[in-house]
Scaffold this motif. Structure first.
Motif, PDB file in Angstrom:
ATOM      1  N   LEU A  66      44.009  13.414  -0.116  1.00  0.00           N
ATOM      2  CA  LEU A  66      45.112  13.578  -1.070  1.00  0.00           C
ATOM      3  C   LEU A  66      46.443  13.522  -0.336  1.00  0.00           C
ATOM      4  N   PRO A  67      47.473  13.042  -1.018  1.00  0.00           N
ATOM      5  CA  PRO A  67      48.807  13.053  -0.423  1.00  0.00           C
ATOM      6  C   PRO A  67      49.243  14.504  -0.151  1.00  0.00           C
ATOM      7  N   PRO A  68      50.321  14.694   0.600  1.00  0.00           N
ATOM      8  CA  PRO A  68      50.764  16.061   0.904  1.00  0.00           C
ATOM      9  C   PRO A  68      50.958  16.865  -0.379  1.00  0.00           C
ATOM     10  N   LEU A  69      50.597  18.147  -0.322  1.00  0.00           N
ATOM     11  CA  LEU A  69      50.723  19.034  -1.486  1.00  0.00           C
ATOM     12  C   LEU A  69      51.490  20.280  -1.091  1.00  0.00           C
ATOM     13  N   GLU A  70      52.144  20.893  -2.067  1.00  0.00           N
ATOM     14  CA  GLU A  70      52.832  22.167  -1.866  1.00  0.00           C
ATOM     15  C   GLU A  70      52.368  23.110  -2.972  1.00  0.00           C
ATOM     16  N   PRO A  71      52.369  24.416  -2.708  1.00  0.00           N
ATOM     17  CA  PRO A  71      52.092  25.352  -3.799  1.00  0.00           C
ATOM     18  C   PRO A  71      53.044  25.073  -4.962  1.00  0.00           C
ATOM     19  N   GLY A  72      52.497  25.124  -6.184  1.00  0.00           N
ATOM     20  CA  GLY A  72      53.309  24.820  -7.364  1.00  0.00           C
ATOM     21  C   GLY A  72      53.088  23.406  -7.874  1.00  0.00           C
ATOM     22  N   ASP A  73      52.565  22.528  -7.013  1.00  0.00           N
ATOM     23  CA  ASP A  73      52.271  21.159  -7.463  1.00  0.00           C
ATOM     24  C   ASP A  73      51.115  21.178  -8.474  1.00  0.00           C
ATOM     25  N   TYR A  74      51.080  20.154  -9.288  1.00  0.00           N
ATOM     26  CA  TYR A  74      49.991  20.040 -10.265  1.00  0.00           C
ATOM     27  C   TYR A  74      49.008  18.962  -9.844  1.00  0.00           C
ATOM     28  N   GLU A  87      26.635  18.701  -9.200  1.00  0.00           N
ATOM     29  CA  GLU A  87      27.226  18.014  -8.047  1.00  0.00           C
ATOM     30  C   GLU A  87      28.046  16.816  -8.528  1.00  0.00           C
ATOM     31  N   ALA A  88      28.715  17.010  -9.652  1.00  0.00           N
ATOM     32  CA  ALA A  88      29.433  15.899 -10.274  1.00  0.00           C
ATOM     33  C   ALA A  88      30.737  15.612  -9.535  1.00  0.00           C
ATOM     34  N   TYR A  89      31.102  14.347  -9.529  1.00  0.00           N
ATOM     35  CA  TYR A  89      32.368  13.909  -8.934  1.00  0.00           C
ATOM     36  C   TYR A  89      33.405  13.742 -10.041  1.00  0.00           C
ATOM     37  N   HIS A  90      34.560  14.352  -9.865  1.00  0.00           N
ATOM     38  CA  HIS A  90      35.705  14.095 -10.732  1.00  0.00           C
ATOM     39  C   HIS A  90      36.847  13.623  -9.839  1.00  0.00           C
ATOM     40  N   ALA A  91      37.446  12.514 -10.182  1.00  0.00           N
ATOM     41  CA  ALA A  91      38.612  12.061  -9.425  1.00  0.00           C
ATOM     42  C   ALA A  91      39.726  13.092  -9.571  1.00  0.00           C
ATOM     43  N   ILE A  92      40.454  13.333  -8.478  1.00  0.00           N
ATOM     44  CA  ILE A  92      41.555  14.304  -8.487  1.00  0.00           C
ATOM     45  C   ILE A  92      42.784  13.618  -7.907  1.00  0.00           C
ATOM     46  N   LEU A  93      43.910  13.762  -8.590  1.00  0.00           N
ATOM     47  CA  LEU A  93      45.139  13.182  -8.059  1.00  0.00           C
ATOM     48  C   LEU A  93      46.322  14.065  -8.432  1.00  0.00           C
ATOM     49  N   ALA A 139      55.398  11.571  -1.181  1.00  0.00           N
ATOM     50  CA  ALA A 139      55.257  10.568  -0.122  1.00  0.00           C
ATOM     51  C   ALA A 139      54.665  11.239   1.113  1.00  0.00           C
ATOM     52  N   GLY A 140      53.965  10.473   1.922  1.00  0.00           N
ATOM     53  CA  GLY A 140      53.436  11.026   3.166  1.00  0.00           C
ATOM     54  C   GLY A 140      51.977  10.677   3.355  1.00  0.00           C
ATOM     55  N   ALA A 141      51.493  10.956   4.556  1.00  0.00           N
ATOM     56  CA  ALA A 141      50.121  10.588   4.899  1.00  0.00           C
ATOM     57  C   ALA A 141      49.124  11.472   4.153  1.00  0.00           C
ATOM     58  N   ALA A 142      48.011  10.858   3.729  1.00  0.00           N
ATOM     59  CA  ALA A 142      46.962  11.615   3.045  1.00  0.00           C
ATOM     60  C   ALA A 142      46.245  12.517   4.037  1.00  0.00           C
ATOM     61  N   GLN A 143      45.758  13.646   3.523  1.00  0.00           N
ATOM     62  CA  GLN A 143      44.935  14.551   4.323  1.00  0.00           C
ATOM     63  C   GLN A 143      43.641  14.807   3.569  1.00  0.00           C
ATOM     64  N   VAL A 144      42.577  15.054   4.332  1.00  0.00           N
ATOM     65  CA  VAL A 144      41.290  15.325   3.692  1.00  0.00           C
ATOM     66  C   VAL A 144      41.185  16.823   3.412  1.00  0.00           C
ATOM     67  N   VAL A 145      40.971  17.161   2.155  1.00  0.00           N
ATOM     68  CA  VAL A 145      40.959  18.570   1.742  1.00  0.00           C
ATOM     69  C   VAL A 145      39.788  18.847   0.794  1.00  0.00           C
ATOM     70  N   ASP A 146      39.406  20.123   0.722  1.00  0.00           N
ATOM     71  CA  ASP A 146      38.506  20.589  -0.342  1.00  0.00           C
ATOM     72  C   ASP A 146      39.379  21.242  -1.411  1.00  0.00           C
ATOM     73  N   VAL A 147      39.212  20.817  -2.653  1.00  0.00           N
ATOM     74  CA  VAL A 147      39.959  21.424  -3.757  1.00  0.00           C
ATOM     75  C   VAL A 147      39.059  22.489  -4.380  1.00  0.00           C
TER      76      VAL A 147
END
Ligand SMILES: *Cc1c(COP(=O)(O)O)cnc(C)c1O
Length: 414
Positions: free
Chosen positions: A354-362, A317-323, A329-337
């Motif tokens: 996390l900030p807005p994401l699109e497929p292909g982002d890293y 149940e370890a936490y790893h920061a993800i960014l 730019a844009g409002a953050a949304q709560v997501v499960d990665v």
């Protein structure tokens, strides 16, 4: 302290942007910072200078040959738990005279291999193991050096899977049993007691458990000396915690300030066996967003790294920061990665803003240098990730990405 930072709107490892590394080498990709590895070793080494000591890097945290070579060149010793790790350390140029061999289940073959290479000592965990080592050393016409691993029964206040110094754990012997074994071992002709060892757990974020355990250990060493058993080495194990999220673990200087006063009272050479502290924040896992999926109750970001690449969230149940490697730019949304594997436990992070994401982002999964690649598997017939070492503005592949042929090569069923 590590050499990952956001510059010019994207995340860098030393002088290289992670996005560019991901584009060049593909994902999932483990990236390590050579400068951070050296920095961690040197900070701890300097802080511990008031006691005669050796830092024996715990190989199991990250056993990549390039990581081992980096530490060998800095003068580190190594803490190994298998013959395989001994092979790796020797191949990376590690000095056998600074290798210590731990683990509750050493086989006869592993013991013989380590004896042939004349390692510094075995850490033994039971009388049966000591007798086996003595017999194998006799057959090799040599004398095995050993430490007994004591279990000080101190609570390290860490996850129950990684606490090892409580009496209910399988590790070590209680002081009374260890004392009896040291005295009995005086009669062994092919095994010689040279020290005592402990390791109370992992990801320990305060100094108190270390101080408590080392204080007990010091009293034990003095008691043994009075009983005619003089030990040259005191090995206090590893377990120093790092920052994954909001922890406030001791720095190298704070750790040393807490333990050195006790250790200085002992006429012994002190060994430390840090793993996570050395490599944890020196590595990241870079993964690419594949799909965004919204259900009635959740938003999922589905990425190309899974629990086979990094099992710590699922296992501990370890936490790893993800960014994001390049935040939009844009409002953050709560997501499960989450990963692509067919298990509900296959996630890298839950309920992350996390900030807005699109497929292909890293995405960059932080603090993945310890127990990351080292615990990776081929579950779901997934080739293991490539590993890249960055030094300044240079990057080199230190383990190529596995191929499907690599995975099938050992199978003989057709
Ligand atoms: C795992 C282990 C270590 C290293 O633990 P970290 O928490 O990574 O520092 C050290 N010594 C022994 C005997 C171990 O089993």
């Amino acid at each position: 302290m590590d050499r990952y930072a956001t510059k010019h709107g994207e995340v860098y490892c030393e002088d290289l942007p992670l996005r560019a590394l991901a584009q060049q080498y593909g994902t999932p990709l483990y990236v390590y910072s050579a400068g951070t590895l050296a920095d961690h070793f040197q900070r701890l080494d300097r802080a511990l200078a008031p006691v005669a000591h050796t830092i024996c890097y715990a190989v199991k945290a990250n056993s990549n040959l390039a990581v081992l070579r980096t530490f060998a060149e800095l003068g580190a010793g190594f803490d190994i738990v298998s013959a395989g790790e001994l092979h790796r350390v020797l191949k990376a140029g590690g000095d056998p005279a600074r290798i210590v061999f731990a683990g509750v289940g050493k086989t006869a073959e592993e013991i013989a291999f380590a004896l042939r290479h004349n390692i510094l000592f075995f850490t033994i965990e039971s009388e049966e193991e000591l007798l086996r080592i003595n017999a194998i050393a006799a057959a090799h016409d040599t004398v095995a050096r050993f430490c007994i691993r004591v279990n000080p029964d101190v609570d390290a206040h860490t996850h129950h899977y990684i606490t090892t110094g409580k009496s209910e754990n399988k590790f070590g012997l209680p002081f009374t049993a260890a004392r009896a074994l040291y005295l009995a071992a005086k009669n062994l002709r092919h095994a010689r007691a040279v020290g005592v060892q402990m390791h109370i757990g992992s990801q320990i974020t305060t100094t108190a458990p270390f101080v408590a355990a080392i204080t007990l250990l010091a009293a034990f060493v003095n008691e043994l000396r009075a009983a005619g058993v003089a030990l040259e080495y005191v090995d206090v194990g590893g377990g120093m915690g790092i920052i994954y999220h909001d922890e406030t673990p001791p720095t190298a200087d704070e750790f040393a300030a807490a333990v050195v006063p006790v250790l200085r009272t002992l006429p012994a050479h002190v060994l430390f066996e840090p793993g996570r502290f050395m490599v944890g924040n020196a590595g990241v896992l870079v993964t690419q967003v594949q799909y965004l999926k919204t259900t009635a109750s959740k938003r999922f970001v589905i990425v190309d790294a899974g629990m086979n690449d990094l099992i710590r969230p699922a296992l501990y149940e370890a936490y790893h920061a993800i960014l994001p490697a390049v935040p939009r730019a844009g409002a953050a949304q709560v997501v499960d990665v989450v990963g692509p594997i067919c298990e509900s436990g296959d996630f890298l992070g839950l309920a992350r803003a996390l900030p807005p994401l699109e497929p292909g982002d890293y995405l960059v999964v932080r603090s993945a240098g310890a127990y990351g690649f080292a615990m990776a598997s081929n579950y779901n017939t997934r080739p293991r990730a490539a590993e890249v070492m960055v030094q300044g503005d240079q990057a080199r592949v230190v383990r190529r990405r596995e191929t499907i042929d690599d995975l099938l090569a050992a199978e003989l069923g057709l």
